[in-house]
Design an enzyme around this catalytic site. Sequence first.
Site, mmCIF file in Angstrom:
data_model
loop_
_atom_site.group_PDB
_atom_site.id
_atom_site.type_symbol
_atom_site.label_atom_id
_atom_site.label_comp_id
_atom_site.label_asym_id
_atom_site.label_seq_id
_atom_site.Cartn_x
_atom_site.Cartn_y
_atom_site.Cartn_z
ATOM 1 N N HIS A 37 26.780 43.374 38.364
ATOM 2 C CA HIS A 37 26.570 42.978 36.944
ATOM 3 C C HIS A 37 25.265 43.400 36.408
ATOM 4 C CE1 HIS A 37 29.386 39.153 36.795
ATOM 5 N NE2 HIS A 37 30.022 40.198 37.456
ATOM 6 N N GLU A 62 22.919 42.085 34.807
ATOM 7 C CA GLU A 62 21.678 41.330 35.108
ATOM 8 C C GLU A 62 21.188 41.420 36.323
ATOM 9 O OE1 GLU A 62 23.999 39.152 32.006
ATOM 10 O OE2 GLU A 62 24.368 40.468 33.850
#
Length: 167
Positions: free
Chosen positions: A54, A56
């Site tokens: 992801h 993040e």
Amino acid sequence: MTDEYFMEKALAHAQKALSSGEFPVGCVIADEKNIKAAGFRRCSGGQHPNEIDHAEILALRALYDTNALDKSEKLTVYCTMEPCLMCFGAILISGIRRIVYAYEDTMGGGTTCALSGASPLYREKPVEVVPHVLRRQSLALFQQFFSRPENSYWKNSLLAEYTMAQE
């Protein structure tokens, strides 16, 4: 610098993801003046999408690689989509206390979890969450993604249906 400025940078990373055929999530981690790390979603395509890469998580990895976490409580994570539970937990554990996101994740967003019932590792980590900064721009990227027949990631999901119903 403003939240809008840094969110524009996250949106540029999301556009890179979209241009690569990936789910259009971008993330930057910044202090009050400078971007310290950035990332965009990878490995979301194909028969077996990778659910670890992801935006993040990749931005946090970059932050750790540059040893820029020394004042993590002064950093802000800017995401084009609300962080999921995995990313939310990783952000909390890293010591970052502020999250700004553009588009809500109606299917898997983690920022509304009640931390009061969580274990001390999470419960004792106060965090400020600022939603909907440049939401319209982020929504447009997700609508582009879901409208392309070749993109199968989360196709026909609650998130896809919700996104395509937005104006």
